[in-house]
Design an enzyme around this catalytic site. Structure first.
Site, mmCIF file in Angstrom:
data_model
loop_
_atom_site.group_PDB
_atom_site.id
_atom_site.type_symbol
_atom_site.label_atom_id
_atom_site.label_comp_id
_atom_site.label_asym_id
_atom_site.label_seq_id
_atom_site.Cartn_x
_atom_site.Cartn_y
_atom_site.Cartn_z
ATOM 1 C CB THR A 1 8.894 -0.507 4.294
ATOM 2 O OG1 THR A 1 8.595 0.650 3.520
ATOM 3 C CG2 THR A 1 7.684 -0.773 5.169
ATOM 4 C CE1 TYR B 1 4.971 -3.629 1.813
ATOM 5 C CE2 TYR B 1 5.548 -1.304 1.977
ATOM 6 C CZ TYR B 1 5.928 -2.621 1.853
ATOM 7 O OH TYR B 1 7.255 -2.954 1.770
#
Ligand code: UDP
Length: 333
Positions: A117, A141
């Site tokens: 990501t 995250y």
């Protein structure tokens, strides 16, 4: 036919990748605990219900299916949830991946396409972000994904397990035939929320922050059509199957759109009004994340094909179907 184990293949991006894998002549085997995924998104191969933290079920699956490679999507991917409960995020994303890697190592499966990501860049820079940009994650995250990228590099050096780490910017849209699309419960992502507003299912979009250092004050993201993203996975898989070495690669378009621009584009595509209200910034949100995606072009011969209008058009077709079907099930129940 070559099988690919797709962890998290019942989810949004995983299911589109299964569709693209099948179209490219592979058999996707979905491994998913269905905590956030949807059983009926598994249309292109078998579904094995299971958790990546469960070594026994994983071992049995890999032994039985003999995949040539793994596409690894299974993760706790809701950013606000990672901030509220980092233990869960690290357990699923890091411990779960280590477990998967050990099982792969045991059975000699040594190629992985990993769902990474742009959140690993944190507040990196205001211009397009290249893979070598300085910057570090600002949420658990993002940290969990950066940790897995490091683990994968170590696994390649020590055990020869090669991986392409695809760093997605903002996935958007749905399959052009509306076979699968974006469906999260609860929904936190911008485009499906704006589509709900266009459908009259929510009164207004709350814009999270209007005082960013951007042209209109709202946050800018690089939205990438999920079908383009799925093609990037197939290209990454081919790179590995051809013997290519491990690498991290951005997947974005290089074009940024602000929240206000998305609202206008949705209004244009759906021909419906989208009322907005101004809210505070959301914790952990950088002002601007736009990819420099040149490496994906040079290394994987990949280019995005669909623009923001196409993303919203495809998302709109899927989203209308979804809400209509949900309405019918409510009536039947
Ligand atoms: N956003 C917003 N209102 C919402 C949902 C999202 O203003 O109801 C903003 C969000 O704060 C971010 C951008 O839209 O600046 C994209 O958010 P999304 O959750 O879709 O993706 P993210 O960039 O967080 O991965």
């Amino acid at each position: 036919m070559n099988r690919i184990l797709v962890t998290g293949g019942a989810g949004y991006i995983g299911s589109h990748c299964c569709k693209a894998l099948a179209a490219a002549g592979f058999e996707p085997v979905v491994y998913d605990n269905l905590s956030t995924g949807h059983r009926h998104f598994c249309k292109w191969g078998p579904l094995v219900p299971g958790d990546i933290r469960d070594p026994d079920t994983l071992s049995r699956t890999i032994q039985a299916m003999r995949p040539v490679a793994v596409m690894h999507f299974a993760a706790q991917s809701i950013v606000p949830r990672s901030t509220a409960d980092p233990q869960e995020t690290f357990d699923v994303n890091v411990a779960g991946t280590l477990n998967l890697l050990e099982v792969m190592k045991t059975y000699g499966v040594n190629q992985m396409v990993f769902s990474s990501t742009c959140a690993i860049y944190g507040n990196a820079a205001s211009g397009p972000i290249g893979e070598d940009a300085a910057g570090s994650p600002i949420t658990p995250y993002g940290t969990s994904k950066a940790m897995v990228e490091s683990i994968l590099a170590s696994y390649e050096a020590a055990y020869g397990l090669r991986s392409v780490r695809l760093r997605y910017f903002n996935a958007a849209g749905a399959a052009e035939d509306a076979a699968v699309g974006e469906w999260h419960e609860p929904e936190t992502h911008l485009i499906p929320i704006v589509l709900d507003v266009a459908l009259g299912l929510r009164p207004a979009l709350q814009i999270n922050g209007t005082d960013y250092d951007t042209a209109d004050g709202t946050a800018v993201r690089d939205y990438i059509h999920v079908e383009d993203l799925a093609r990037a996975h197939v290209a990454a898989l081919s790179h590995l199957l051809d013997g290519g070495g491990g690498v991290s690669v951005n997947v974005g378009t290089g074009a940024g759109h602000s929240v206000s621009e998305i609202v206008q584009a949705v209004s244009r595509v759906t021909r419906r009004p989208v009322p907005t209200v101004h809210g505070p910034r959301r914790a952990g949100d950088p002002s601007r994340l736009v990819a420099n995606a040149r490496r994906a072009g040079s290394l994987l011969a990949w280019q995005p094909r669909k623009d923001i209008e196409a993303m919203i058009r495809d998302a709109w077709a899927f989203h209308q179907d979804l809400r209509r079907t949900e309405g019918i099930s409510t009536l039947i129940a």
